[in-house]
Design an enzyme around this catalytic site. Structure first.
Site, short mmCIF file in Angstrom:
data_model
loop_
_atom_site.label_atom_id
_atom_site.label_comp_id
_atom_site.label_asym_id
_atom_site.label_seq_id
_atom_site.Cartn_x
_atom_site.Cartn_y
_atom_site.Cartn_z
N GLY A 130 2.01 3.44 9.39
CA GLY A 130 3.12 4.31 9.76
C GLY A 130 3.12 5.66 9.04
N HIS B 35 2.62 -9.62 7.71
CA HIS B 35 2.62 -8.15 7.79
C HIS B 35 3.16 -7.59 6.48
CE1 HIS B 35 3.50 -4.06 9.06
NE2 HIS B 35 2.69 -4.27 10.10
N LYS C 285 7.10 -3.89 16.24
CA LYS C 285 8.06 -3.94 15.12
C LYS C 285 9.48 -4.13 15.69
CE LYS C 285 5.02 -0.83 12.66
NZ LYS C 285 4.68 -0.41 11.31
N GLU D 138 5.13 -5.28 5.88
CA GLU D 138 6.58 -5.01 5.89
C GLU D 138 7.36 -6.29 5.59
OE1 GLU D 138 6.78 -3.08 9.72
OE2 GLU D 138 5.71 -1.35 8.93
N GLU E 158 -5.04 -4.21 6.99
CA GLU E 158 -4.06 -3.12 7.13
C GLU E 158 -3.73 -2.54 5.75
OE1 GLU E 158 -1.78 -3.33 11.06
OE2 GLU E 158 -0.59 -4.30 9.53
N ASN F 235 1.84 -3.95 17.90
CA ASN F 235 2.98 -4.45 17.12
C ASN F 235 4.16 -3.51 17.33
OD1 ASN F 235 4.77 -5.38 15.22
ND2 ASN F 235 3.63 -4.61 13.45
N SER G 189 -2.08 3.44 11.46
CA SER G 189 -2.08 4.79 12.04
C SER G 189 -3.21 5.04 13.05
CB SER G 189 -2.12 5.85 10.92
OG SER G 189 -0.94 5.77 10.14
#
Ligand code: PEP
Length: 250
Positions: free
Chosen positions: A175, A98, A13, A100, A169, A11, A212
């Site tokens: 991150g 996701h 992003k 985010e 996730e 990904n 991560s």
């Protein structure tokens, strides 16, 4: 993995212009002209680099996926991009839900309607599910994950189970450099698989871990019996580290 093919998905992003994406693809192809047998690989660039990456990876076994899609086929939805549009740019899948994007207001119901739109357009959804740190510390992780999972797979037909991918996730691991331990990821994913079992053939359901993952941590994670691969953010931006994670799945 009990017969399920591992998938390593990168990904990107909001990173890489089309020119930078082409450069990444050239480096990746040099480093990994073929992927290990039995391993699937997906690269998920921003919309603006989908065509460039699809062209640059033509003939390579990695497939290309978007990072979200609209649930609408077309119409007055300024700034949105439909499933058939990304398909036309070479995408064969899309990340959906996701964290985010959920943080910007995407609800479970919105994720579910995007899952349906993706399947109807011939895309493979990679559906992200995860708990916050407060939820983990509050002891409600399994309920939170089961709720998210049930809404998302509620729109999936029994004969579509091989076309979807779930990515577990944990939000606190994305991150942050703080990966869930392989034991925690295995235990959580096994519980998710069990909660999916009444609705579809959960033994065929691919469930990845994301958060991560690095070349150094990938192997110990990917040997766990219920973990069918990884969704990789930061470490996928460099072709060398992404290739190393793919090799760890082989
Ligand atoms: C992600 O964004 O899906 C992700 C897992 O990111 P990272 O690997 O950087 O934690």
């Amino acid at each position: 993995m009990q017969g399920r093919r591992p998938l390593i998905a990168g990904n990107w992003k909001m990173h890489k212009t089309p020119a930078e994406a082409r450069e990444w693809c050239a480096g990746f192809r040099d480093r990994l002209p073929a992927v290990p047998p039995g391993v699937d690989v997906a690269v998920c660039p921003p919309f603006t680099a989908l065509e460039a990456v699809s062209a640059a990876l033509r003939g390579h076994p990695a497939w290309v996926a978007a990072q979200t899609i609209s649930d609408q086929p077309s119409g007055p939805h300024t700034g949105e991009v439909s499933a058939s549009m990304v398909f036309g740019c070479g995408a064969r899948g899309s990340i959906l839900g996701h964290s985010e994007r959920r943080a910007m207001g995407e609800t479970d119901a919105m994720v579910a309607s995007r899952v349906r739109a993706a399947l109807d357009a011939g895309l493979r959804p990679i559906i992200c599910i995860g708990e916050s740190l407060d939820e983990r510390e509050g002891g409600v992780t399994s309920e939170i994950l089961a709720d998210q999972l049930m809404v998302a797979i509620g729109v999936v037909r029994a004969n579509e189970v091989d076309r979807i991918v779930i990515a577990y996730e944990p939000i606190w691991a994305i991150g942050t450099g703080r990966m869930a331990t392989p034991e925690m990821a295995q235990e959580t994913i096994a519980a998710m698989r069990a909660s999916a079992a009444p609705h579809l053939d959960a033994n065929r359901l691919r469930i990845l871990y994301g958060g991560s993952v690095t070349p150094a941590s990938a192997r110990e994670l990917l040997v766990a019996p219920d973990i069918d691969g990884a969704l990789v953010g930061g470490a996928s931006l460099d072709p060398e580290s992404f290739a190393m994670i793919i090799e760890a799945a082989g």
